[in-house]
Design an enzyme around this catalytic site. Structure first.
Site, PDB file in Angstrom:
ATOM      1  N   SER A   1       2.701  -9.445   3.988  1.00 55.37           N
ATOM      2  CA  SER A   1       3.287  -8.375   2.984  1.00 55.37           C
ATOM      3  C   SER A   1       4.441  -9.156   2.700  1.00 55.37           C
ATOM      4  CB  SER A   1       3.082  -7.157   3.838  1.00 55.37           C
ATOM      5  OG  SER A   1       3.344  -6.968   4.598  1.00 55.37           O
TER       6      SER A   1
ATOM      7  N   HIS B   1       9.289  -4.387   5.925  1.00 51.51           N
ATOM      8  CA  HIS B   1       9.028  -4.170   4.401  1.00 51.51           C
ATOM      9  C   HIS B   1      10.334  -3.810   4.135  1.00 51.51           C
ATOM     10  CE1 HIS B   1       4.128  -2.959   4.359  1.00 51.51           C
ATOM     11  NE2 HIS B   1       4.885  -3.996   4.288  1.00 51.51           N
TER      12      HIS B   1
END
Lengths: 876, 421
Positions: free
Chosen positions: A134, A187
């Site tokens: 991710s 992230h």
């Protein structure tokens, strides 16, 4: 410009997947391989490759590169791949395969990882491990957002102008809120790098172009590797236009657009249908289903897939009460024991006369019930006796049953068991704490007696069974004592299988096990595993024995008859030579009854569908059901495949010869100026001739009623002879039907395909429905019927002969014979038991065997002997 | 007389199968009567018995709130010998009704309305099944047989609808409207079939009415239906002695007070719903159901028979109390459009979904109600699958018919793959 929503089209999707460039493909491949590899138990891949801030040192720097490739679980992998693939594809198309390789193996994973490590460990002082691709997704999103920002700086939200570069940030926030266990910080680090790249500050990280060109030219990569994106191509992208302006941004008037699409993907569906590659997949897919199904079952005993049992219903409170069954009650027990020993040779009625005296002396209300069953020409009769203890604190709406059969399943006199029931009846009567009625039931035997009593209790008894004169409330649970010897015992054997594979609520079993092992220190075992060493092998054996019992669907003890009425019941059998005496057994019962007495509602909290590995380890339905479903799905896949195949026109080469004689209707196709005349047949799906195949399949399913009737209505003396006759006939029958079919109907290849398709469809359908009712039976039959998936009229005689031998071995009759031989039982005894099960217990296994499995087998062998008619010339 | 012999053979075989099932398995009728897939609160045979008992004892049959069926059924069944002591008379009545339905179906097939209506002639019309095949497909459909053995009163509605259509295709609008009135009187929802049916009558009207305008034709028949319905209601008033029956029969269909599970989609939805929204959603559901009528009637003006068929399929999915008897009626009518079957794309999918649901439905119902190891969601999930399968079938048939019409307009597109944009 009006945004046109992209339409989902299978053909476009397929072509997209086939056009994925090399690096994207390999990354997807690596991620998938690592995901599969993470399931092995030898080496903890996740622990090895995750980015754990505290672990990062010089020798463990590899973690900064490996962490994006490793995932935790199916969903994590799947969703990350879905998000990553399109972004990565665009990146690679723009920069070329080599650059992508250099970047993604190098700085694109290392820099965000180091950044993350620095912040997490250095600033925050924490140690949260991160995993998964991710981080790349967000890096790529950020670069895309920067690109969008350049062409399209903001969008309007109400009256506010929102800059477009902010969208990935919003997404990070949403993802961290909506998806559990995501690393917000990780992230963000990915995003930071992405913005840096997108704004051009980090371009220096990319390897110099001349070097790449040199490598590419020297190795001739473009020529050697499929799907390779060259460094040169990146200037214009692979599409001739810059990849940042994709098709949806080109504003075509709707009409034009429509025409374009009509031209391009005019025949999406039929293209897919006729794709030769797609038509090759299903047989392999269905084979894969079987393999995975079996493998799935085999991994269940591992620690990762099975769970420890636990008490779900809080009201039960097992082992929380002190038990008082001891002391002088032992003398009472000895007295009753002597009496029971003395009655060993007596007739049923005399015994019950005496038992009635005992119960009455304890102050209980007593009643009796006569029953008589006939099955396979034999009569099973007897008289049950039972006594009801009315609850001092209840209103006779609920009851618990304590059962002691006079003889146990093996036919031994249950001397200590009956004596214990009598003692406990006397003992329980003294207590005032019962809130449910307690019924003490002594049945004449362990097979017919309990069934007669439970049937009559619920007013569903057959003719020949007396109604019960006295009843109490709704039954909440039943415990059976099977204690046929005098000496002390070592452990408890808990029997839990019900008729037709139904199981009691897991809470009941857990209660007994936790009372026995926790409170009393008595070990508990299952499925005759007298020595369970908690190894994989022992767990698997326990599970398979449980599945066998469940699959056969017979009664494994007096408790089995209770379970179809939604009364949870188990049988307790002491075994072994140890130092536990009958009073310990009595205390286990006492404590169990105290727990059941606590119940506020019917046992419902815990599982009804489970497989047990040992007394404290189980797998629930969600985990094991897929294995049976996969085996059943294999049939369905093939059925659909054959249906499609039977509808598509045969391959062109077989037609060439007959084209000149074809007299079928022709269709004229005009396209712009060109006119073509095409046989209509090519354009439409072929009509299917399905009456004959459907008739044969449905007919054979109905034919299954015949053996079902014969085996359940033949006197037991004749059963073995009938069985051998039937087995012989069974091998000839398909041959007979097959030759009749070839002679009188001459079925075409299509009809054979449809025959198989319908047969497999029915099989898959029945088995998946059955899997919800009796998992084990569905799995076993699915496995035994698996070769039917690949059967067809073979050209080679060798294969046919091999298949004939295989099918002869896997015929229901042969399997039954092999089973009786393996367990050392007589065929007659097994068939008599089956008939008894059908007549008395309401067992359904035979129906499944004769009306689901056998017809499938017959149709399979019919195909094996079938000879498809060669297509006549001139027939359209 | 070969032709007649075939008819007799089919009817005889169908009657024999049913009679054998009735007599050889004496437990079967009662078992099927109890199945929620067959008996709904508004058609159940058991409830009919209850109503009959009350009626025979001079109590209003609607007292107690069990009986929700039309009053005229009561004298009919009261005339028959009691189904307890003389079950075979009831059996014969139901077998007879099934055969009458099949006979009407055969007449519809014979008229050829499916392939070529008066306004439209399909290029594929040559491909069709004979009336015998269609009647046999109806009579030997397991759903029809199970319905017949389960003895719900919906078979009378089915019979009336089929007769209404069979009269309409020969142009006798008066009889057709009479049959439609009976169907509507028995089950209410068939009244929604009025628009396509009247168009069918109009298209097939006899030479005497050739000069009537559509408006006068329709208004005349509306009056007719109104008159028939009024007389039926008045008869019911005389039978039961009050107007209470309207509330207990049509009121139940409209307001759904009885939430016994069935194969439809309403029961679970209304169990879950808060009471304050109930009226609103009742309105929405009914509006949804009736909204198909206008659209389909206008779009498929040239093939009114297909409008009726599609509506019957939609009713079988979205009715408040559907059962497999509605499905069997739809499946019986569909073969009239045999010529569009090659254009259908998902027949195998739809039929296997329906078959799967047929097997899993009872299994999950068993797990829920008897074994206690499942819950209501199990059964509801399967009713969703069932409805999904049926809707695929309905939509696919509709697609095929539209495609068939389209190819008449654009012959150059014949056989080409198309898609909607």
């Amino acid at each position: 410009m009006a945004p046109s929503l992209p339409q989902f089209s299978a053909a476009r999707m397929r072509s997209y997947v086939f056009r994925l460039p090399l690096f994207t493909r390999s990354i997807i491949g690596v991620i998938l391989v690592l995901w599969v590899a993470s399931y092995q138990g030898v080496f903890d891949l996740v622990q090895w490759g995750a980015l754990i801030p505290k672990e990062i040192g010089i020798s463990t720097m590899y973690r900064t590169n490996t962490f994006p490739l490793i995932h935790r679980g199916v969903f994590h992998t799947f969703f990350n791949l879905i998000a990553l693939a399109p972004l990565l594809e665009r990146f690679e198309a723009e920069y070329g395969t080599l650059t992508s390789l250099a970047l993604f193996v190098g700085p694109l994973s290392t820099i965000p990882a180091l950044l993350y490590t620095f912040i997490e460990r250095g600033i925050l002082g924490m140690n949260t491990a991160v995993l998964g691709s991710s981080i790349w997704v967000f890096t790529l999103l950020a670069t895309e957002a920067c690109k969008t920002y350049k062409t399209n700086p903001s969008f309007q939200l109400g009256t506010v102008q929102v800059p477009t570069w902010i969208t990935p940030l919003v997404m990070v926030v949403f993802v961290s809120v909506l998806v559990p266990n995501t690393s917000f910080l990780g992230h963000l680090c990915g995003l930071a790098f992405g913005y840096g790249w997108g704004l051009g500050y980090l371009k220096f990280l990319a390897p110099p172009e001349w070097a790449l060109r040199w490598i590419e030219g020297k190795l001739n990569l473009l020529g050697r590797l499929p799907h390779y994106v060259s460094v040169d191509q990146k200037t214009y992208g692979r599409f001739g236009v810059l990849p940042t302006t994709n098709a949806s941004n080109i504003s075509l008037p709707t009409g034009d657009r429509m025409q374009v699409e009509m031209g391009l993907v005019g025949t999406s569906g039929s293209l897919l249908r006729r794709d030769p590659r797609l038509l090759k997949v299903p047989p392999y897919l269905s084979f894969l289903c079987i393999v995975i199904g079996v493998a799935w079952l085999l991994v269940l005993p591992l620690d990762n897939y099975s769970r420890k049992t636990y008490i779900s219903e809080n009201a039960l409170l097992p082992g929380q009460v002190h038990t008082y069954f001891a002391g002088s009650d032992q003398n009472v027990f000895r007295g009753y024991k002597r009496e029971v020993d003395g009655m060993g040779e007596w007739g049923n009625v005399e015994v019950n006369d005496k038992l009635e005296e005992f119960f009455k002396a304890s102050g209980l209300k007593v009643a009796r019930q006569r029953y008589e069953y006939t099955s396979a020409g034999e009569t099973y009769s007897g008289e049950n006796i039972y006594a009801i203890l009315h609850a001092p604190r209840g209103d006779a709406e609920e009851a618990i049953v304590l059962v002691g059969a006079w003889t146990n399943v093996e036919g031994e006199l249950n001397k200590s068991g009956v004596a214990l029931v009598l003692t406990l009846a006397r003992y329980f009567k003294r207590w005032s704490l019962w809130s449910k009625d307690i019924i003490f039931l002594i049945t004449a035997d362990s097979r017919a007696g309990p069934q007669a009593w439970v049937d009559a209790y619920h007013d569903t008894h057959q003719k020949g069974v007396q109604s019960l004169p006295v009843k109490s409330g709704a039954l909440q649970g039943a415990v059976v004592i099977d204690y046929p010897f005098d000496h002390r015992f070592e452990s408890l054997h808990v029997v839990y299988d019900g008729i037709n594979g139904q199981l009691p609520n897991l809470d009941l079993l857990n209660t007994v096990v936790s009372i026995a092992s926790g409170q009393m220190g008595i070990g508990a075992s299952l499925q005759k595993m007298w020595q369970h060493t908690d190894t994989y092998k022992d767990r698997l054996t326990t599970m398979l024995r449980g599945m066998m019992n469940q699959g056969l669907g017979h009664a494994s003890g007096p408790h089995s008859s209770f379970i179809p009425y939604h009364v949870d019941a188990i049988t307790l059998q002491p075994y072994g030579e140890g130092w536990q005496d009958e009073m310990a057994m009595g205390r286990v019962i006492e404590s169990t009854f105290r727990s059941l007495n606590n119940l506020l509602e019917h046992l419902h909290q815990s599982f009804f569908f489970y497989l047990l590995m040992q007394s404290s380890r189980f797998v629930s339905i969600g985990t094991y059901l897929p294995s049976a479903m996969l085996v059943a799905v294999n049939f369905t896949i093939m059925a659909i495949f054959l249906w499609v195949k039977s509808g598509s026109t045969p391959s062109p080469d077989s037609k060439v010869g007959s084209t000149s004689e074809k007299s079928g209707p022709l269709a004229i196709i005009k396209k712009e100026d060109a006119v073509a005349i095409v046989p209509e047949e090519l354009l439409e799906a072929r009509e299917r001739d399905f009456f004959l195949p459907l008739g044969v399949v449905v007919g054979s399913h109905f034919l299954g009623v015949l053996p079902l009737y014969v085996f359940n209505h033949t006197p037991h003396a004749l059963l073995p002879i009938i069985f051998y006759l039937f087995s012989a006939l069974n091998l000839l029958l398909p041959l007979l039907i097959s030759s009749t079919l070839t002679h009188s109907f001459a079925p075409t290849l299509q009809q054979y395909q449809l025959l198989k398709s319908f047969s497999l469809l029915f099989l898959g359908m029945f088995l998946s429905a059955l899997a919800t009712l009796n998992f084990s039976l569905a799995f076993l039959i699915g496995l035994l019927a698996a070769p039917l998936t690949y059967i067809q009229p073979f050209k080679s005689t060798v294969i046919t002969a091999l298949y004939v031998v295989l099918m002869a071995l896997l015929a229901p009759t042969s399997v039954l014979f092999a089973g009786t031989w393996y367990w050392n039982l007589g065929v007659g005894a097994v068939l008599r038991e089956a008939a008894f099960g059908w007549d008395v217990w309401g067992m359904n296994t035979q129906v499944v065997v004769w009306c689901v499995w056998w017809p499938g087998w017959v149709v399979g062998v019919i195909q094996l002997f079938g000879r498809p008619r060669v297509r006549e010339k001139g027939k359209a | 007389m070969n032709v007649e012999r075939r008819k007799v053979a089919i009817f005889g075989a169908a009657a024999a199968v049913r009679f054998l099932l009735f007599t050889c398995f004496p437990g079967l009728p009662d078992l099927l009567t109890g199945r929620v897939e067959i008996s709904t609160p508004v058609t159940s045979f058991k409830r009919l018995q209850e109503g009959l008992f009350l009626y025979n004892h001079n109590v209003s049959p609607y007292d107690g709130g069990v009986y929700h069926q039309a009053p005229i059924l009561l004298p009919l069944f009261a005339l028959l010998p009691s189904s307890q002591s003389w079950p075979s008379m009831t059996y014969l009545l139901y077998i007879l009704v099934d055969i009458l339905s099949a006979n009407a179906l055969m007449k519809i097939a014979k008229s050829g309305e499916g392939g070529s209506s008066s306004l439209y002639c399909s290029p594929r019309m040559g491909k069709k099944w004979s009336g015998y095949a269609i009647a046999a497909a109806f009579l030997f459909n397991p759903f029809t047989i199970a319905t017949c053995i389960g003895r719900p009163t919906s078979v009378f509605t089915t019979c009336a609808i089929l007769h209404a259509i069979s009269k309409a295709v020969v142009g006798s609008s008066f009889t057709s409207m009479f049959a439609l009135s009976i169907a509507s009187y028995l089950s209410m929802y068939p009244v929604l079939l009025f628009p396509p049916l009247i168009l069918l009558c109009y298209d097939r009207r006899g030479p005497k009415q050739q000069n009537d305008s559509l408006l006068s034709f329709v208004s005349g028949n509306v009056m007719g239906v109104g008159g028939f319905l009024y007389s039926l209601f008045h008869m019911s008033y005389i039978i039961t002695g009050s107007w209470e029956f309207i509330e207990s029969t049509y009121g139940v269909q409209l307001l759904l007070p009885d939430l016994t599970p069935n194969v439809g989609l309403w029961w679970y939805f209304f169990i879950e719903m808060f009471d304050s929204f109930r009226n609103f959603f009742l309105g929405v559901f009914w509006l949804h159901l009736s909204s198909y009528v206008a659209g389909l009637t206008i779009r498929l003006r040239r093939q009114p028979l297909f409008v009726i068929i599609t509506l019957l399929g939609i009713f079988a999915i979205f009715k408040p109390y559907p059962s497999i008897s509605d499905t069997s009626l739809y499946l019986a009518m569909l073969p009239l459009y045999r010529h569009v079957f090659p254009l259908m794309r998902y027949t195998f999918l739809a039929l296997s979904t329906i078959l799967y649901a047929t097997l899993l439905g009872p299994a999950f119902y068993y797990l829920w109600i008897y074994a206690g190891s499942g819950n209501a969601n199990f059964f509801y999930a399967i009713t969703l699958v069932w409805s999904l399968g049926l809707s695929i079938l309905v939509a696919d048939a509709l697609f095929a018919v539209l495609r068939d019409e389209w190819e008449v307009e654009r012959p150059e597109m014949r056989g080409k793959e198309i898609r909607q944009i």
